[in-house]
Design an enzyme around this catalytic site. Structure first.
Site, PDB file in Angstrom:
ATOM      1  N   ASN A 188      43.082  11.370  -3.968  1.00  0.00           N
ATOM      2  CA  ASN A 188      42.883  12.787  -4.272  1.00  0.00           C
ATOM      3  C   ASN A 188      41.575  13.241  -3.649  1.00  0.00           C
ATOM      4  O   ASN A 188      40.546  12.563  -3.773  1.00  0.00           O
ATOM      5  CB  ASN A 188      42.846  12.991  -5.796  1.00  0.00           C
ATOM      6  CG  ASN A 188      42.787  14.453  -6.187  1.00  0.00           C
ATOM      7  OD1 ASN A 188      42.847  15.329  -5.335  1.00  0.00           O
ATOM      8  ND2 ASN A 188      42.672  14.722  -7.462  1.00  0.00           N
ATOM      9  N   SER A 220      45.233   9.932 -10.861  1.00  0.00           N
ATOM     10  CA  SER A 220      44.409  10.706  -9.948  1.00  0.00           C
ATOM     11  C   SER A 220      45.267  11.267  -8.821  1.00  0.00           C
ATOM     12  O   SER A 220      46.047  10.566  -8.195  1.00  0.00           O
ATOM     13  CB  SER A 220      43.313   9.812  -9.364  1.00  0.00           C
ATOM     14  OG  SER A 220      42.526  10.532  -8.460  1.00  0.00           O
TER      15      SER A 220
END
Length: 1139
Positions: free
Chosen positions: A160, A110
């Protein structure tokens, strides 16, 4: 200089090593150092053979422009610097030119940039494929599906800000030309637990925040929502706002994207209602309530949120409230109802929220697929793009991480298999001896997880289905019993059984040795998450809701279709999905993008060695490089190889006339390269060691320097010679021009002197002639003056004589005139005196006669004079009024409402009555002129007014147009004799219409005939009848309120005429057609009247599908008439010019 001359290989101007296969020496440190060096110079892409490594730069780079797209278009993969466009172009050209289905696998953890990479691939393919209205529409729908799925499937995490919390695989379908015609999206394992709980520093899915930030106040009021995030328990507050994310603008983007993809307005509203319902569901809280039997029962604390949620879903509040308090268990013919305590009620609430959101997400994916699916049934080429979560190792790993890592194990397995297969196929194709490559086969780990008998997922399913007490501890005990001896499985019990002590391994955990490293899993929650249990009472309650989507989302709640079998577990469903995905990938040519996150701070210019090294391990990049280098590190076709290195040998420079392979053989022999360092394939040269390639590159660099020096020398000599010749030529030209200039000046001086002399001579001659002429002129003037004076003297003498004679004659005339005047005045005086005497006598006589009359009639006049004068006055006024009315009477038109003003107040009643009588008389006169045919036309005009007046904007322009009926003159035109003979009844209306095609919105010309009992559609050219529909089968007619000529003829369901669906037509005589249908259709069907629906949005049944026809204002580009175009499978949009 052209592109081909600027750069012909990724080896040109290379920063570090563009292809890691060429690293020398190959170690983990050199691999990381090469990535760091390229990252520091904004070179974020690096190759491992045909695999692209992508580092997230956390900033915008100018490498995705339209110029870059053109630069990489139709270029060899190794021709330019490493770029994601090179891989996308290679995949697209293989699909288009070689008819090979492709798949692009994008993996990474991620925050590594997987979602952005998939967008770049799709945008590149959209940019390089064909153009056209339909193609552009498909491309736009495919690209706009991303914002919708990101809003509902992405969330902000600690790693993220736009993390995909689901796996996505999109198959983009192309036709034989390589143009996109549709697509299919598959989603995997949405992280639905995030709906009810988010870790610290993270937030829920984007759509919740976008809805509250971007929706209008009116929309929020309809959804019963407040803009304040803190009002909702399911939304974390510590990271509700994210820097760089504009939730309000993103909400508008999502709404626009849903419209482009093909969502109807009511569907968008339904989706938003379900999102609001999830937020309301999180605010429902429970309190315990003791019962007589001693058990606690849950009750809803504050029923306001429950009430609002039920209103959004259209469900009775009591039904849902009972479902939160009781659970019904069915076994064959028995039903047992048990109460739920507070903890169970909260579990049921969260389970409902997770299932509601997860099923809504699946419905969205299916709805998008319905809009973007290819319409053609011909064979299609396919390019798949897989954007799926990477390998995850957290401090606390649970069931989600376990199945995510299982998916990555399967992807790693297929990656190694397909990479080795590609290598082996190329060696066989080129005739190179295949060398067996040693590598780690992770099939043993996949078998540990997915084995149908002893696999971890199979044992988890078995434990979930086992009767009795089932807990996470019993599941771990079962693992310890069966998997204890497996070399890739570890647990505290298995370790202890082997007399080993590992204090880093807690009692409630187990560890698996994955290909990327060891991962510790905590068993807590494995059983519940695998069961993914939603109580049947809640499913049935949801099915009873009146909301348009609930019956689709909860089909198991249908009481008529109760299934007592347990639904498949989450692990089983995911294993089947992964198996299907692997089979799909096996049928396609793979292309890989490995995404790496350079740091945890989401900041540019920071490269964290330990973090990147960890990702390099679990992505298996070093193993990938070793597999590629196990045989030959570099291979290249003979032609570009010879073209690149031909300057190293005198025999091949500057031109080689023979075959390219022989030229390469001569070149390598001349350079004395060891024979074991290379092999000759059928079309390529294979180089075993990167040192050999770098040796060739170094020799080429030195040779290029020598060639550059030679070119400079030749160029300088040529430039000096050219300069000298230019100077010499210039000297000759300058001398010639100077000589010409000197002669011109000399000639000009001589010419000037000559002109001056000539002018002096001419002046002297002219002055001499002038003096002579002046003297002659003076003499002539003197003679003239003397003669004039003499003539004047003679004339004056004669004048004096004539004047004297005239004075004598005038005196005689004056005396005679005076005498005649005196005589006339005397006679006039006499005549006036006589006249005065006669007038006096006449006046006296008149007075006398008047006196006699007055004396005789005085008595009679006094008695009747007043009445006579009044009657005379009234009679005179009436006569004057009628004579005046004769001149001011209005025209004979019944619509002329003018009338003269009343002159006297006593005539008010007569004036009004005369106006009424005159109007009735002229109406009668006007009607007496009508024929029966004209009466029928006016009756139709009256009926058209009742139907369309103030309802349709087209009506006012039709008032002045007469209803002709037979516009084709079908009885006289020989072209339609055959059609006239087929239609036996009298034709009431015949006109041309356009039948609208549902597929593209274009019209096909047809002949429309209306008789007393049927309407007929026939082909315009041949006259062949396409459809004949009895008027009783016609249920209604739909038209818009605009100035267009579109109308829909809706047929009754179940009739034979309705088999092919309704008719959508357009005509220039819409008002007349609808009016005649209304007059004829009602008597034919024995009903009061035909239903006319006037609306800017109505549904039309085309075979099995209902299509919405929507009218919008805005002039079409191709003219002033209305234009119809297809927006998607369920929407036709008609653009009508503004009135």
């Amino acid at each position: 200089m052209s592109k081909m001359e600027v750069k012909t290989s990724l080896l040109d101007n290379m920063i570090g090593v563009g292809d890691s296969v060429l690293l020398e020496p190959l170690t983990e440190d050199s691999f990381l150092e090469n990535l760091r060096k390229r990252f520091d110079h904004n070179e974020i892409y690096t190759y491992i053979g045909s695999v692209v490594i992508s580092l997230n730069p956390y900033k915008h780079l100018p490498i995705y422009t339209a110029e870059k797209v053109e630069e990489y278009r139709n270029r060899n993969f190794y021709e330019l610097s490493p770029h994601i466009y090179a891989l996308a172009d290679e995949a697209y050209r293989s699909l288009r030119d070689q008819d090979k289905d492709q798949c692009i696998l994008i993996t990474g953890e991620s925050g590594a940039g997987k979602t952005e990479a998939s967008k770049l691939v799709m945008s590149y393919v959209a940019a390089v494929c064909g153009k056209g209205q339909e193609v552009n529409k498909v491309k736009e729908q495919l690209l706009q599906s991303n914002p919708v799925l990101e809003a509902f499937g992405n969330a902000k995490t600690v790693r993220n800000d736009n993390s995909s919390r689901f796996g996505k695989y999109m198959d983009i379908e192309f036709d034989f030309k390589g143009d996109p015609i549709g697509g299919v999206i598959s989603n995997y394992l949405l992280e639905k637990s995030r709906v009810v709980k988010q870790p610290r520093g993270e937030r829920n899915f984007h759509v919740f925040y976008q809805l509250l930030s971007g929706a209008s106040e009116d929309t929020l009021k309809k959804l019963k929502l407040d803009r304040d995030f803190s009002q909702y328990n399911y939304l974390s507050l510590d990271s509700a706002t994210v820097n760089g994310l504009d939730d309000a603008a993103n909400f508008r983007t999502v709404r626009n994207a849903m419209q482009i993809v093909g969502f109807m307005e009511d569907e968008v509203q339904s989706v938003l209602e379900l999102v609001a319902a999830v937020l309301k569901l999180g605010n429902i809280e429970f309190k315990p309530e003791s019962r007589v039997n001693g058990f606690d029962e849950s009750r809803v604390k504050d029923k306001n949120d429950l009430k609002e949620m039920c209103e959004l879903l259209g469900i009775e509040q009591s039904v849902l409230e009972r479902a939160f308090s009781y659970r019904t268990v069915e076994a064959k013919m028995e039903k047992v109802s048990t109460t739920l305590n507070v903890a169970q009620a909260y579990y049921a609430r969260d389970a409902l929220a997770k299932n509601l959101y997860s099923r809504l997400f699946s419905w969205l994916v299916n709805r998008i697929n319905e809009s973007i699916k290819a319409q053609t049934k011909h064979r299609k080429k396919v390019m798949g793009v897989l954007d799926i979560y990477g390998f995850e190792i957290f401090e606390d790993n649970s069931f989600e991480q376990f199945i995510i890592n299982y998916c990555n194990e399967k992807l790693q397995q297929i990656f190694i298999e397909l990479t080795l297969r590609e290598e082996q196929e190329e060696y066989i194709r080129e005739g190179i001896e295949w060398t067996n490559i040693e590598y780690f086969n992770n099939a043993i780990i996949c078998d540990l997880i997915e084995n149908n008998q002893n696999g971890i997922l199979a044992m988890l399913d078995e434990e979930c289905l086992r009767p009795g007490t089932v807990t996470d501890e019993t599941f771990l005990d079962k693992l310890n019993t069966i998997c204890a001896e497996h070399q890739h499985f570890e647990s505290r019990q298995s370790k202890n059984s082997k007399f080993l002590t590992d204090h880093s391994l807690p009692h409630n955990c187990f560890r698996i040795q994955h290909y990327a490293g060891k991962v510790l899993y905590r068993v807590e929650g494995f059983v519940d998450k695998n069961n993914d249990l939603l109580y049947r009472d809640l499913s049935q309650a949801m099915y009873k809701a009146n909301h348009s989507l609930m019956k689709q989302l909860f089909p198991e709640g249908n009481p008529a279709k109760i299934n007592l079998k347990r639904p498949p577990t989450a692990g089983f469903q995911f294993r089947v999905s992964v198996s299907t995905l692997m089979k799909n990938l096996q049928t396609k040519n793979p292309n890989y993008i490995r995404c790496i996150k350079p740091n945890d701070k989401k900041a540019p210019h920071i490269f964290t060695d330990t973090l990147v090294c960890h990702q390099v391990h679990y992505l298996g990049l070093m193993e990938n490089v070793r597999v590629r280098r196990a045989g030959y590190a570099f291979r290249q076709p003979y032609e570009p190889c010879l073209e690149r290195y031909k300057m190293l040998c005198k025999q091949t420079w500057p031109h080689w006339r023979g075959p390219a392979r022989e030229g390469v053989e001569v070149l390598l022999t001349d350079l004395q390269v060891a024979q074991e360092e290379y092999s000759y394939g059928r079309s390529k040269i294979f180089i075993r060691n990167p040192r050999t390639l770098f040796f060739l590159e170094e020799k080429r660099r030195q040779c290029l320097q020598d060639l550059a020096t030679l070119i400079q020398k030749i160029y300088r000599g040529w430039k000096s010679r050219t300069h000298f010749l230019l100077l010499k030529k210039s000297q000759v030209v300058v001398a010639a021009w100077y000589r010409r200039y000197a002669q011109q000046r000399k000639y000009q001086k001589i010419k000037s002197s000559t002109v001056v002399i000539q002018s002096f001579i001419r002046g002297w001659k002219a002055r001499k002639i002038l003096r002579e002429l002046k003297y002659q002129k003076r003499c002539e003037e003197a003679v003239t003056t003397i003669a004039a004076y003499w003539h004047g003297t003679q004339a004056r003498t004669e004048l004096r004589r004539l004047k004297e004679e005239a004075r004598n004659k005038h005196a005689v005339t004056v005396i005679w005139a005076a005498w005649l005047g005196t005589k006339a005045r005397r006679e006039l005086k006499r005549l006036k005196e006589v006249a005065r005497r006669k007038h006096a006598v006449a006046v006296i006589w008149a007075y006398w006669l008047g006196l006699k009359v007055r004396r005789e009639y005085r008595k009679f006049f006094r008695a009747n004079a007043g009445r006579k004068i009044y009657d005379f006055t009234i009679q005179r006024l009436m006569q004057k009024y009628f004579l005046g009315l004769k001149n001011t009477v209005p025209s004979m038109s019944p619509i002329d409402k003018t009338w003269s003003n009343r002159p006297y107040q006593f005539l008010d009643g007569a004036h009004t009555e005369l106006r009424r009588m005159f109007h009735l008389w002229r109406c009668k006169k006007y009607r007496s002129q009508f024929t029966e045919e004209k009466k029928a036309i006016y009756e139709e005009k009256l009926e058209a007014s009742e139907i369309f007046k103030d309802k349709k904007a087209l009506y006012p322009s039709s008032v002045s147009q007469s209803f002709k009926g037979d516009y084709l003159e079908i009885n006289k035109n020989p072209k339609y004799q055959k059609l006239n003979s087929v239609v036996e009844e009298k034709i009431l209306l015949a006109d041309f219409v356009n039948k609208i095609n549902r597929a593209n919105g274009k019209g096909a010309p047809r002949i429309f005939l209306l008789t007393k009992n049927n309407f007929v559609l026939a082909d315009q050219k041949t006259g062949q009848i396409k459809a004949c529909v009895p008027l009783p089968d016609l249920s209604s007619v739909s038209v818009s309120t605009q100035v267009d000529g579109f109308f829909a003829l809706k047929l009754k369901e179940g009739t034979a005429s309705a088999a092919k669906g309704d008719f959508l037509l357009s005509s220039d005589h819409l008002i007349e057609i609808i009016t005649k249908l209304h007059r004829t259709g009602a008597p034919a069907a024995n009903r009061d009247q035909l239903n006319i629906d006037i609306s800017d949005e109505f549904l039309v049944q085309f075979k099995q599908d209902k299509v919405c026809v929507k009218f919008i204002q805005g002039g079409p580009k191709n003219g002033s008439s209305a234009a119809c175009k297809r927006k998607n499978n369920r929407l036709l949009e008609v653009c009508v010019p503004s009135p």
